[in-house]
Design a protein around this motif. Structure first.
Motif, PDB file in Angstrom:
ATOM      1  N   GLY A 179       0.813  -1.211   0.000  1.00  8.20           N
ATOM      2  CA  GLY A 179       0.000   0.000   0.000  1.00  8.20           C
ATOM      3  C   GLY A 179       0.840   1.252   0.000  1.00  8.20           C
ATOM      4  N   ALA A 180       1.962   1.240   0.738  1.00  8.87           N
ATOM      5  CA  ALA A 180       2.836   2.413   0.761  1.00  8.87           C
ATOM      6  C   ALA A 180       3.546   2.614  -0.567  1.00  8.87           C
ATOM      7  CB  ALA A 180       3.862   2.271   1.884  1.00  8.87           C
ATOM      8  N   GLN A 181       3.870   1.513  -1.275  1.00 16.94           N
ATOM      9  CA  GLN A 181       4.562   1.626  -2.556  1.00 16.94           C
ATOM     10  C   GLN A 181       3.651   2.132  -3.665  1.00 16.94           C
ATOM     11  OE1 GLN A 181       7.776   1.209  -3.133  1.00 16.94           O
ATOM     12  NE2 GLN A 181       8.304   0.556  -1.060  1.00 16.94           N
ATOM     13  N   ALA A 182       2.361   1.817  -3.593  1.00 22.69           N
ATOM     14  CA  ALA A 182       1.439   2.147  -4.684  1.00 22.69           C
ATOM     15  C   ALA A 182       0.746   3.485  -4.487  1.00 22.69           C
ATOM     16  CB  ALA A 182       0.382   1.050  -4.816  1.00 22.69           C
ATOM     17  N   THR A 183       1.087   4.232  -3.446  1.00 21.11           N
ATOM     18  CA  THR A 183       0.315   5.418  -3.108  1.00 21.11           C
ATOM     19  C   THR A 183       1.113   6.690  -3.348  1.00 21.11           C
ATOM     20  OG1 THR A 183      -1.046   6.389  -1.373  1.00 21.11           O
ATOM     21  CG2 THR A 183       1.071   5.508  -0.707  1.00 21.11           C
ATOM     22  N   ASP A 184       0.402   7.813  -3.314  1.00 25.38           N
ATOM     23  CA  ASP A 184       1.018   9.135  -3.391  1.00 25.38           C
ATOM     24  C   ASP A 184       1.128   9.780  -2.013  1.00 25.38           C
ATOM     25  OD1 ASP A 184       1.109   8.998  -6.233  1.00 25.38           O
ATOM     26  OD2 ASP A 184      -1.005   9.538  -6.299  1.00 25.38           O
ATOM     27  N   ILE A 185       0.131   9.568  -1.170  1.00 24.90           N
ATOM     28  CA  ILE A 185       0.076  10.171   0.162  1.00 24.90           C
ATOM     29  C   ILE A 185      -0.341   9.082   1.149  1.00 24.90           C
ATOM     30  CG2 ILE A 185      -0.997  11.954   1.606  1.00 24.90           C
ATOM     31  CD1 ILE A 185      -1.618  13.489  -0.997  1.00 24.90           C
ATOM     32  N   VAL A 186       0.291   9.069   2.338  1.00 24.67           N
ATOM     33  CA  VAL A 186      -0.056   8.133   3.397  1.00 24.67           C
ATOM     34  C   VAL A 186      -0.731   8.914   4.521  1.00 24.67           C
ATOM     35  CG1 VAL A 186       0.831   6.595   5.179  1.00 24.67           C
ATOM     36  CG2 VAL A 186       1.753   6.480   2.876  1.00 24.67           C
ATOM     37  N   VAL A 187      -1.941   8.471   4.890  1.00 27.33           N
ATOM     38  CA  VAL A 187      -2.649   9.037   6.041  1.00 27.33           C
ATOM     39  C   VAL A 187      -2.494   8.039   7.185  1.00 27.33           C
ATOM     40  CG1 VAL A 187      -4.873   9.748   6.976  1.00 27.33           C
ATOM     41  CG2 VAL A 187      -4.257  10.360   4.631  1.00 27.33           C
ATOM     42  N   LEU A 188      -1.750   8.442   8.236  1.00 28.75           N
ATOM     43  CA  LEU A 188      -1.501   7.589   9.391  1.00 28.75           C
ATOM     44  C   LEU A 188      -2.568   7.869  10.444  1.00 28.75           C
ATOM     45  CD1 LEU A 188       0.352   5.572  10.837  1.00 28.75           C
ATOM     46  CD2 LEU A 188       1.647   7.525  11.694  1.00 28.75           C
ATOM     47  N   VAL A 189      -3.391   6.850  10.721  1.00 29.81           N
ATOM     48  CA  VAL A 189      -4.468   6.985  11.697  1.00 29.81           C
ATOM     49  C   VAL A 189      -3.964   6.472  13.047  1.00 29.81           C
ATOM     50  CG1 VAL A 189      -6.818   6.321  12.288  1.00 29.81           C
ATOM     51  CG2 VAL A 189      -6.204   6.731   9.899  1.00 29.81           C
ATOM     52  N   ASP A 245       7.211  19.250   9.312  1.00 26.79           N
ATOM     53  CA  ASP A 245       6.624  19.215   7.973  1.00 26.79           C
ATOM     54  C   ASP A 245       5.492  18.213   7.866  1.00 26.79           C
ATOM     55  OD1 ASP A 245       8.129  16.985   8.283  1.00 26.79           O
ATOM     56  OD2 ASP A 245       9.198  17.118   6.375  1.00 26.79           O
ATOM     57  N   THR A 246       4.952  17.733   8.994  1.00 28.91           N
ATOM     58  CA  THR A 246       3.894  16.723   8.956  1.00 28.91           C
ATOM     59  C   THR A 246       2.582  17.347   9.411  1.00 28.91           C
ATOM     60  OG1 THR A 246       5.515  15.005   9.489  1.00 28.91           O
ATOM     61  CG2 THR A 246       3.195  14.450   9.759  1.00 28.91           C
ATOM     62  N   PRO A 247       1.570  17.457   8.523  1.00 29.74           N
ATOM     63  CA  PRO A 247       0.260  17.963   8.961  1.00 29.74           C
ATOM     64  C   PRO A 247      -0.416  16.955   9.877  1.00 29.74           C
ATOM     65  CG  PRO A 247       0.510  18.051   6.560  1.00 29.74           C
ATOM     66  CD  PRO A 247       1.620  17.197   7.080  1.00 29.74           C
ATOM     67  N   MET A 248      -1.024  17.439  10.938  1.00 33.49           N
ATOM     68  CA  MET A 248      -1.770  16.586  11.865  1.00 33.49           C
ATOM     69  C   MET A 248      -3.170  17.150  12.023  1.00 33.49           C
ATOM     70  SD  MET A 248       0.934  15.423  14.807  1.00 33.49           S
ATOM     71  CE  MET A 248       2.473  14.630  14.362  1.00 33.49           C
ATOM     72  N   VAL A 249      -4.185  16.282  11.846  1.00 33.38           N
ATOM     73  CA  VAL A 249      -5.593  16.689  11.887  1.00 33.38           C
ATOM     74  C   VAL A 249      -6.287  15.853  12.945  1.00 33.38           C
ATOM     75  CG1 VAL A 249      -7.692  17.020  10.549  1.00 33.38           C
ATOM     76  CG2 VAL A 249      -5.471  17.213   9.418  1.00 33.38           C
ATOM     77  N   LYS A 250      -7.038  16.504  13.807  1.00 38.42           N
ATOM     78  CA  LYS A 250      -7.818  15.810  14.834  1.00 38.42           C
ATOM     79  C   LYS A 250      -9.198  15.509  14.273  1.00 38.42           C
ATOM     80  CE  LYS A 250      -5.333  18.286  18.471  1.00 38.42           C
ATOM     81  NZ  LYS A 250      -5.431  19.237  19.612  1.00 38.42           N
ATOM     82  N   VAL A 251      -9.546  14.210  14.233  1.00 39.10           N
ATOM     83  CA  VAL A 251     -10.792  13.790  13.590  1.00 39.10           C
ATOM     84  C   VAL A 251     -11.527  12.828  14.505  1.00 39.10           C
ATOM     85  CG1 VAL A 251      -9.851  14.059  11.264  1.00 39.10           C
ATOM     86  CG2 VAL A 251      -9.667  11.860  12.425  1.00 39.10           C
ATOM     87  N   SER A 252     -12.768  12.563  14.127  1.00 40.08           N
ATOM     88  CA  SER A 252     -13.585  11.563  14.800  1.00 40.08           C
ATOM     89  C   SER A 252     -14.420  10.854  13.749  1.00 40.08           C
ATOM     90  CB  SER A 252     -14.486  12.213  15.859  1.00 40.08           C
ATOM     91  OG  SER A 252     -15.387  11.253  16.383  1.00 40.08           O
ATOM     92  N   ALA A 253     -14.178   9.543  13.602  1.00 42.02           N
ATOM     93  CA  ALA A 253     -14.930   8.770  12.612  1.00 42.02           C
ATOM     94  C   ALA A 253     -16.376   8.587  13.025  1.00 42.02           C
ATOM     95  CB  ALA A 253     -14.266   7.413  12.401  1.00 42.02           C
ATOM     96  N   PRO A 307       4.791  11.325   1.202  1.00 39.52           N
ATOM     97  CA  PRO A 307       4.402  12.317   2.219  1.00 39.52           C
ATOM     98  C   PRO A 307       3.438  11.712   3.234  1.00 39.52           C
ATOM     99  CG  PRO A 307       4.245  13.254   0.018  1.00 39.52           C
ATOM    100  CD  PRO A 307       4.488  11.793  -0.167  1.00 39.52           C
ATOM    101  N   LEU A 308       3.546  12.170   4.484  1.00 35.65           N
ATOM    102  CA  LEU A 308       2.785  11.603   5.589  1.00 35.65           C
ATOM    103  C   LEU A 308       1.846  12.656   6.165  1.00 35.65           C
ATOM    104  CD1 LEU A 308       2.563   8.972   7.309  1.00 35.65           C
ATOM    105  CD2 LEU A 308       4.159  10.037   8.905  1.00 35.65           C
ATOM    106  N   ILE A 309       0.582  12.251   6.390  1.00 33.64           N
ATOM    107  CA  ILE A 309      -0.409  13.085   7.068  1.00 33.64           C
ATOM    108  C   ILE A 309      -0.953  12.257   8.233  1.00 33.64           C
ATOM    109  CG2 ILE A 309      -2.627  14.267   6.880  1.00 33.64           C
ATOM    110  CD1 ILE A 309      -2.045  14.668   3.904  1.00 33.64           C
ATOM    111  N   VAL A 310      -0.940  12.824   9.443  1.00 31.74           N
ATOM    112  CA  VAL A 310      -1.392  12.120  10.634  1.00 31.74           C
ATOM    113  C   VAL A 310      -2.819  12.543  10.953  1.00 31.74           C
ATOM    114  CG1 VAL A 310      -0.993  11.713  13.085  1.00 31.74           C
ATOM    115  CG2 VAL A 310       0.953  11.922  11.528  1.00 31.74           C
TER     116      VAL A 310
END
Length: 909
Positions: A479-489, A548-556, A513-516
Motif C-alpha cells: 500500500g505504501a509503494q502504490a500510493t502518493d500520500i499516506v494518512v496515518l491513523v 513538515d507533517t500535517p496533523m488533523v484531529k478527527v472523529s470517525a 508524504p505523511l499526514i497524521v
C-alpha cells in the motif's frame, strides 16, 4: 376506382368539408363534394395523411420461409438416430425509389459522357504522337542523305557474327534484285518517271547499306569489349598469377570460345548481341518477308557449340570457406546454458567444453555457467561479449508500451490509510464514503486491501485501506509503494503502537508524504498531546512545532475534522503536481486478487498510466488475458478506467500475485513470451529454494535429534491473505517443531486437497473459504477435520496450540527430603541397614533416591525398606530417626540419602 368527395366522406366517417380541406392541403386541385377523385389522387391523399400523422412509408418488405426435413446422425453409443433439421430463409424486397433511380440514370449518363470524351482525347493524342514520329523519321532520313558519302566497307575482322551478317546481306540482296526484275509495272511509265524512280531506289539502298554497316561496326566493338572482359575474368580465376593468360581467338566458324563458367557467360553475351543484330536487320528488310525468314534461319545456324577453352575453376566445388573470420556479438544474461552459448558463437559444443576444461571447469552440454565465465569463453573464441539483463524481454516490452503513451493530464491522488489494528481506519474511510464497510468485516478488523475513489468538492480522491494486524506487513508495504500520500491513523486514547511505527517506516522507505489523523477525539479518554509527543520520538514533527507533517484531529463517529482532512489531502496533492498520460496502454499494480466460484479469477487493479478499456489484453505477473468485464468498487459495470481509478476485472486465467505490476499489450505473442519467461523464472526460484531446504534439512538431521513437523494445507479467499498467513506460519517454526505448508492456494477446498491431506497426514485449514461438495464428501469419508477461520489471529493461535502439543514435555526435578546416615547395621535379612536422621523434608519409600558422598552423587536407585522402630512406614518427616536399606548398594557412615521426584511440564510456544 374513382369516387366522389361525398362517397369518400361516408367511407371515412367524416364530413365533406374535412375531405375538401385535406385535398387542398395535399396539393390537389379544388373541387366540390360531387366531383370525382381518381385512384392516383386517392393514393396521394392517403400518403399525405400518413406522413402528416408521423407514419413513414415502408421501403422494404421481408418474407420468411421455413422448411423442415430429417437427417440421420450417429450418436455417442454408435446407434443411428433421426433428427429434425429446420431451415429458415429470409428474403427482403426493397421498394424502388424513383428519385434514386433517376439519380443513378443521370450518374450513368454522366460517366458514359466522360468516358467518351476521354477516349476521344486519347485518340487525338495517339494520332498526334504518330504524326510527330513520322516527321522525326523524315527529318532523320533527310539529314543522312545530306551528310552521307559513299564509303567502301573494309573490315577484315575474323568474327563469325560479322561474316555471317555479310552473307545475309548478299543473300538478301539477290532475291530483292530478282524480285525487282520480275516485277512489272501495272501501267506504262515515262522514261523520266522511271529514271527518277530508279534514282530514288538506289538512294534508299545506299542508306540501308550505311545503316547496316554502322550496326556491324557497333557489334564488332561490343564483341571486342566482351572478349577483353572475358580475358580479365579468366586471369582472375586462374590458380596462379604466373600462368599464361589464354588469348581467345576465333579462327573457325564452329570453334568454341570457352567452357564452364566463363564460356557460359561469353556465349550468353554473344547470343544477346546476335538477337539485337537480328532485330535490326529485320527492321531494314521492309517488304521482304521471305528474306527476313531466311536471315532468321541462317542466324540460327551460326549458334556455336559449348566446346573449347575450359576455365580454371570449372572442376572446383561451388562452396568455398570464407577467408576472414566472422565475429559475432554474443548477448549473455546472468546465466546461460552451454549449448546455447555454442550456438550463439557458431561453434561446436565440444570446442566450448574443451576451452572450459583448459580453464579448470568440468561441464556438460546441458550445464549452466554464469555471466563472467561465459565472458571469458567468448573472449577466448574472439567474439564480442555483450552483457544483458535477465529482464531484457520485460524491459523491451515496457519501453514499447511507454512509447505509445501521451496526452499528459493531472490525475487524482492515491491516498493509503495506514495504522495499528482497531484504531478506526476503515471507520474513518466509511465516514468519508458514507458507507458501512467495517460492519461487514470479520471480527471488526480489515484483512484485505480495499480500494475506493471518492468525489469531493476539490476533485476525485482514491483511497486504499490497508489492514493493521501484525501479520499483514506485506500488505501495508504494498500500500505504501502504490500510493502518493499516506494518512496515518492513530487513536487518541491508545497512542503509538507497533504497527504505527511500522507504517511510519514503510512511508519513509517509499518516500511518500505523511499526514497524521488523530482519531477517536470524541472519547473522554482522548489525549492528543500524548500522541503528538510519542510521534515526535519517531521524528514525526507536526507543523505547529516547526515540522513538515500535517496533523488533523478527527472523529470517525461524529465526523469532526473530516472536511479539514480532505482539504489537507487536496492541498498536498496540488503541491505534488500529480500528472499521468491519459492516452495509450494502461499500466498499474495489482492490489488484490481472488478466485470466484461463478466468475473465475477476479483481480483488483489500480491504474497508474493510460486508460484501461474492456477488451484490452492485460499482462499481470505470470498470466495474461483479455478483459471480459470491468466493474468499480461498488460492483457497477464500466467500460473504461483512467489514471488513479481502482477497478475489478475478469478474464485472467489465474489469480495474479498481489503487488505485481500489470500493463496492456497489443501483441499476444509478446505477452505469451513474457508470461512464460516469468513463470519459468518463478519455477526456478521455487526449485532452488526447495533444494536449499532439502540440504538444510539433511544437515540439521545429521547434527540434531528428530524434529517434529506439522503439515498444513492452506486455502484462502485472496492472494494478499495467503501471503500474510504463509509469512506468519513460517515465523512460528522453532528448532523442535517445524511448520510445513505442503500446498497453498486461492479458492475453495477441493477433493484433490483432501486426498493430498489424507496421504501426507496434513491439517486442512480454510480462511474465508469453504470446501466444495466433492471435498466435503471426501473429507467425511476419510474422517478428516477441516478447520474454517474468518479472523487471522484465530488461525494462528490454533496452529500455535497444535505445535505446542507436538513439543516434547519438560522434565523438572524436585527434591523431597534428605537423610544423613549415622550408623550402619548388618542384618542377615536385608544386608547392610542404615540408621539415619531426616534433616530436610520427607523421606518417601516409593520415590527414587540418590546417594551422595562428599556432596557427589555416587549411586541412584530406590529404597528397599523404610522403618520407624520395628514398623514399616511409607514416609518419615524431618527431625525423626529411621532405618532404611538401599536396594543394590551398601551405604557408609556420613553418606546422605536424597529423595526426589520428576514432574513432566507441558510446554507451549
Amino acid at each position: 376506382m374513382a369516387k366522389t368527395v361525398k362517397e369518400l366522406a361516408q367511407i371515412s366517417n367524416t364530413t365533406t368539408e374535412t375531405i375538401l380541406k385535406q385535398l387542398a392541403d395535399a396539393g390537389l386541385p379544388a373541387r366540390s363534394e360531387n366531383d370525382h377523385v381518381s385512384d392516383a389522387e386517392q393514393q396521394k391523399l392517403v400518403a399525405f395523411l400518413k406522413q402528416s400523422h408521423g407514419e413513414k412509408p415502408k421501403s422494404r418488405i421481408s418474407l420468411k420461409s421455413k422448411t423442415t426435413s430429417t437427417a440421420q446422425v450417429t450418436g455417442a453409443s454408435g446407434k443411428a438416430k433421426t433428427i429434425n433439421v429446420v431451415r429458415t430463409k429470409k428474403v427482403v424486397y426493397e421498394k424502388p425509389d424513383p428519385a434514386k433511380i433517376e439519380a443513378e440514370i443521370a450518374a450513368q449518363a454522366k460517366a458514359a459522357e466522360e468516358a467518351r470524351l476521354k477516349a476521344a482525347a486519347e485518340k487525338q493524342a495517339a494520332e498526334r504522337s504518330k504524326k510527330e514520329a513520322a516527321e522525326r523519321q523524315a527529318a532523320t532520313l533527310a539529314a543522312m542523305r545530306a551528310s552521307a558519302e559513299p564509303s567502301k566497307a573494309s573490315d577484315t575482322s575474323s568474327a563469325v557474327v560479322v561474316k555471317k551478317a555479310k552473307k545475309d546481306d548478299e543473300q538478301k540482296a539477290a532475291p530483292k534484285a530478282d524480285k525487282k526484275k520480275a516485277a512489272k509495272p501495272a501501267k506504262q511509265e515515262s522514261a523520266e518517271d522511271k529514271k527518277a524512280r530508279e534514282a530514288r531506289e538506289a538512294e534508299e539502298e545506299r542508306l540501308r547499306q550505311m545503316e547496316a554497316e554502322t550496326r556491324r561496326k557497333a557489334a564488332i566493338d561490343a564483341q571486342n569489349r566482351t572478349l577483353e572482359q572475358m580475358k580479365e575474368m579468366a586471369s582472375r580465376y586462374s590458380d596462379s598469377d604466373d600462368s599464361t593468360q589464354a588469348t581467345i581467338v576465333r579462327t573457325k566458324d564452329d570453334a568454341p570460345l570457352a567452357d564452364g563458367l566463363v564460356g557460359a557467360a561469353l556465349e550468353e553475351s554473344f547470343e544477346k548481341e546476335r538477337r539485337e543484330i537480328k532485330r535490326g536487320s529485320a527492321g531494314t528488310t521492309g517488304k521482304g518477308g521471305k528474306k527476313g525468314r531466311k536471315g532468321q534461319q541462317e542466324e540460327r545456324e551460326i549458334k556455336t557449340r559449348s566446346k573449347g577453352l575450359k576455365s580454371s575453376q570449372a572442376n572446383k566445388h561451388k562452396f568455398e570457406m570464407p577467408v576472414e573470420k566472422i565475429v559475432h556479438n554474443v548477448e549473455v544474461g546472468e546465466s546461460i546454458v552451454l549449448s546455447d552459448l555454442a550456438q550463439k558463437m557458431a561453434v561446436k559444443v565440444r570446442e566450448v567444453i574443451k576451452a572450459l576444461m583448459k580453464m579448470g571447469e568440468l561441464v556438460r552440454e546441458s550445464d549452466t555457467i554464469d555471466q563472467m565465465t561465459a565472458a571469458l569463453v567468448i573472449e577466448e573464441f574472439g567474439h564480442n561479449f555483450i552483457a544483458v539483463s535477465d529482464t531484457q524481454l520485460e524491459d523491451d516490452l515496457q519501453v514499447a508500451v511507454d512509447e505509445k503513451s501521451g496526452n499528459i493530464q493531472t490525475r487524482p491522488p492515491v491516498v493509503t490509510i495506514m495504522g495499528h489494528v482497531d484504531h478506526g481506519k476503515t471507520s474513518l474511510l466509511d465516514k468519508i464514503r458514507a458507507t458501512k464497510v467495517a460492519s461487514g468485516e470479520a471480527g471488526g478488523i480489515t484483512q484485505h486491501i480495499g480500494a475506493y475513489h471518492v468525489t469531493t468538492d476539490r476533485g476525485v480522491i482514491t483511497f486504499l485501506d490497508t489492514p493493521g494486524h501484525a501479520a499483514f506487513t506485506a500488505m501495508r508495504s504494498r500500500g505504501a509503494q502504490a500510493t502518493d500520500i499516506v494518512v496515518l491513523v492513530v487513536a487518541a486514547d491508545d497512542g503509538m503502537m507497533p504497527q504505527t511505527e511500522e507504517a511510519i517506516d514503510h512511508a519513509r522507505a517509499a518516500g511518500t508524504p505523511l499526514i497524521v489523523a488523530i482519531n477517536k477525539m470524541d472519547k473522554d479518554t482522548a489525549d492528543p498531546d500524548r500522541v503528538i509527543n510519542e510521534l515526535s520520538v519517531k521524528e514525526v514533527i507536526p507543523e505547529e512545532w516547526g515540522g513538515d507533517t500535517p496533523m488533523v484531529k478527527v472523529s470517525a463517529k461524529s465526523g469532526m475534522g473530516i472536511d479539514e482532512l480532505l482539504e489537507v489531502i487536496s492541498i498536498q496533492a496540488e503541491l505534488m503536481e500529480l500528472e499521468a498520460p491519459v492516452d495509450g496502454a494502461a499500466q498499474g499494480v495489482v492490489i488484490e486478487s481472488r478466485l470466484d466460484k461463478g466468475r473465475g479469477a477476479v483481480a483488483s487493479l489500480l491504474v497508474k498510466k493510460g486508460t484501461l478499456n474492456q477488451g484490452d489484453l492485460v499482462l499481470a505477473g505470470e498470466y495474461y488475458g483479455k478483459v471480459r468485464a470491468m466493474t468499480d468498487e461498488n460492483g457497477q459495470r464500466i467500460k473504461t478506467a483512467g489514471p488513479s481509478i481502482p477497478v475489478e476485472i475478469l478474464g485472467l486465467p489465474e489469480a495474479p500475485a498481489a503487488g505485481s505490476e500489470f500493463l496492456v499489450v497489443s501483441d499476444e505473442k509478446k505477452a505469451r513470451e513474457v508470461a512464460d519467461f516469468r513463470a519459468a523464472r518463478e519455477r526456478d526460484r521455487i526449485l532452488e529454494r526447495q533444494n536449499k531446504m532439502r540440504l538444510d534439512t539433511l544437515f540439521d538431521s545429521m547434527n540434531s535429534t528428530e524434529v517434529a513437523t506439522l503439515n498444513i494445507i492452506l486455502k484462502t479467499d485472496v492472494r494478499g491473505s495467503l501471503e500474510a498467513l504463509l509469512g506468519a506460519l513460517d515465523e512460528l517454526s522453532t528448532d523442535e517443531v517445524k511448520v510445513r505448508v505442503i500446498s497453498s492456494g486461492v479458492g475453495a477446498i477441493t477433493e484433490s486437497d483432501v486426498i493430498l491431506a489424507e496421504s501426507s497426514e496434513a491439517v486442512l485449514l480454510g480462511f474465508n473459504v469453504r470446501a466444495d461438495n466433492a471435498g466435503k464428501k471426501k473429507a467425511d469419508a476419510a474422517g478428516l477435520d477441516i478447520r474454517y477461520y474468518s479472523v487471522i489471529y484465530g488461525l494462528i493461535d490454533d496452529v500455535k496450540a497444535a505445535m505446542s502439543g507436538m513439543l516434547a514435555p519438560e522434565h523438572r526435578e524436585q527434591i523431597l527430603g534428605i537423610a544423613e546416615v549415622r550408623e550402619v547395621f548388618r542384618s542377615s535379612k536385608f544386608g547392610a541397614a542404615a540408621g539415619c536422621m531426616v534433616q530436610e523434608g520427607t523421606i518417601h519409600r516409593n520415590k527414587p533416591i540418590r546417594v551422595l558422598r562428599d556432596d557427589k552423587v555416587i549411586f541412584t536407585g530406590q529404597l528397599q525398606s523404610l522403618r520407624r522402630y520395628k514398623d514399616d512406614v511409607n514416609e518419615v518427616k524431618a527431625g525423626i530417626e529411621c532405618g532404611l536399606a538401599v536396594k543394590g548398594y551398601e551405604v557408609a557412615v556420613g553418606d546422605k540419602i536424597e529423595v526426589f521426584e520428576i514432574h513432566e511440564i507441558k510446554r507451549e510456544l
